[in-house]
Design an enzyme around this catalytic site. Structure first.
Site, PDB file in Angstrom:
ATOM      1  N   ALA A 191       1.022  -1.141   0.079  1.00 13.41           N
ATOM      2  CA  ALA A 191      -0.107  -0.022   0.039  1.00 13.41           C
ATOM      3  C   ALA A 191       0.864   1.333  -0.149  1.00 13.41           C
ATOM      4  O   ALA A 191       0.402   2.315   0.374  1.00 13.41           O
ATOM      5  CB  ALA A 191      -0.913   0.198   1.269  1.00 13.41           C
ATOM      6  N   CYS A 192       2.154   1.097  -0.075  1.00 11.09           N
ATOM      7  CA  CYS A 192       3.032   2.302  -0.111  1.00 11.09           C
ATOM      8  C   CYS A 192       3.442   2.580  -1.572  1.00 11.09           C
ATOM      9  O   CYS A 192       4.144   1.697  -2.448  1.00 11.09           O
ATOM     10  CB  CYS A 192       4.327   2.019   0.681  1.00 11.09           C
ATOM     11  SG  CYS A 192       5.103   3.337   1.099  1.00 11.09           S
ATOM     12  N   ILE A 193       3.464   3.786  -1.792  1.00 11.32           N
ATOM     13  CA  ILE A 193       3.880   4.172  -3.231  1.00 11.32           C
ATOM     14  C   ILE A 193       5.083   5.205  -3.238  1.00 11.32           C
ATOM     15  O   ILE A 193       5.212   6.011  -4.051  1.00 11.32           O
ATOM     16  CB  ILE A 193       2.781   4.594  -4.227  1.00 11.32           C
ATOM     17  CG1 ILE A 193       1.937   6.034  -3.720  1.00 11.32           C
ATOM     18  CG2 ILE A 193       2.043   3.527  -4.597  1.00 11.32           C
ATOM     19  CD1 ILE A 193       1.109   6.563  -4.364  1.00 11.32           C
ATOM     20  N   THR A 194       5.713   5.311  -1.972  1.00 14.29           N
ATOM     21  CA  THR A 194       6.987   5.886  -1.880  1.00 14.29           C
ATOM     22  C   THR A 194       7.900   6.006  -3.005  1.00 14.29           C
ATOM     23  O   THR A 194       8.437   7.029  -3.317  1.00 14.29           O
ATOM     24  CB  THR A 194       7.796   5.981  -0.594  1.00 14.29           C
ATOM     25  OG1 THR A 194       6.855   6.132   0.519  1.00 14.29           O
ATOM     26  CG2 THR A 194       8.751   6.862  -0.568  1.00 14.29           C
TER      27      THR A 194
END
EC number: 1.7.1.7
Length: 330
Positions: free
Chosen positions: A179-182
């Protein structure tokens, strides 16, 4: 440029652990327990401190049943009462804090009122920061008996600095989670080389590490332990359960749970500095069954490692088999 970045990068799918001679008759004899802080837990696994993964009820159940947990920090006004509630139930309290000015007031309040949590996690996306170091020193001064984890970080330098500031553990992983798009929004992170980052950090660490993010299969837990993790933080694999806080949604007869990142638009309530996304994860029934399966798989890992407890996994050989592990399973 640091020398260790010339090494080959790899991630969970690129690694296979090499079996040793088994010395136990049944995997049930294998001990998966881990000491973290002053307590011993059934397995080296902790659900992510995300609002779509953990809530009060699940925290209570985990603590009652011998599992570690970290409560998220997204309802800061409820944290003191949460600590009191857990202590009233005879359970340990584990909370998250940030680094805003108001958090210093919160720490002062806890110290003054003697509402002392057993565990605190400083939860910041980029934990290698002067402000995180300042918060570590402040918490250890005001609440010296609290076991303090700080993160998230990605380099040996970060581990050294946070440990030297007083952190009792550090959390490794910048943006490898589902769920992370860093990595997409900023160009930075450990996505695609999370396991290699853990390996590098473990060489510098004198205190426990938590591997945070990138876990897709139960076998990845054993791989994390092999490369230095004392605890493994997992988000998406825990988000789809009956006990998970996300809404249950049915699409074409299939059930899903909502899951969102801590820096997502859903979490922030505004489209501002977004580094997370929302998604649906398949419904998986009771979390009890998943935790039992994780423990059994980890017991099998210990038997393959040729030992009786987690220490055996830490010293096994491994091979890098670039992107070929699952070729026969697709």
């Amino acid at each position: 440029m640091s020398n260790y970045f010339s090494m080959e990068a790899f991630d969970y799918d690129d690694i296979q652990l090499v079996p040793n001679k088994c010395i136990i008759k049944s995997r049930k004899e294998a001990d998966t327990s881990v000491k973290f802080g002053s307590r011993t837990f059934k397995i080296p696994v902790v659900p992510a401190n995300m609002e779509s993964v953990i809530d009060d009820d699940l925290a209570i159940w985990l603590a009652e049943n011998g599992y570690y947990y970290v409560m998220h920090r997204f309802h800061p006004e409820k944290r003191a009462n949460f600590i009191k509630m857990m202590h009233d139930k005879g359970l340990f309290a584990s909370i998250s804090v940030g680094i805003k000015d108001s958090e210093y007031d919160f720490i002062d309040y806890l110290a003054k009122e003697k509402i002392i949590p057993e565990y605190i996690t400083i939860d910041v996306a980029h934990g290698h920061s002067d402000y995180v170091i300042k918060m570590i020193k402040y918490i250890k001064d005001k609440l010296p008996d609290t076991f303090l984890t700080a993160g998230n970080i990605a380099t040996p330098e970060a581990v050294r600095e946070l440990e030297n500031a007083g952190a009792d553990a550090t959390k490794v992983g910048v943006g490898p989670g589902r769920a992370c798009i860093t990595k997409l929004k900023t160009g930075f992170g450990t996505g695609g080389w999370q396991l290699a980052a853990l390996r590098m950090c473990s060489k510098a660490a004198r205190k426990p590490l938590i591997a945070d993010g990138g876990i897709r299969h139960n076998g990845d837990i054993a791989k994390s332990v092999r490369f230095g993790a004392s605890m493994v933080m997992i988000g998406s694999l825990f988000a789809g359960h009956e006990e998970s806080p996300g809404n249950l949604i049915t699409i074409d007869g299939k059930r899903y749970k909502q899951y969102w990142g801590s820096a997502s638009e859903v979490q922030k309530g505004a489209y501002r500095n977004v580094e997370g996304k929302q998604m649906l994860v398949p419904y998986r029934g009771s979390i009890k069954d998943t935790l039992r399966e994780m423990q059994e798989d980890l017991q099998s890992s210990i038997s393959y490692a040729g030992g009786k407890d987690l220490s055996a996994i830490r010293v096994v050989d491994y091979v890098i088999v670039k992107s070929s592990i699952f070729d026969g399973d697709k």
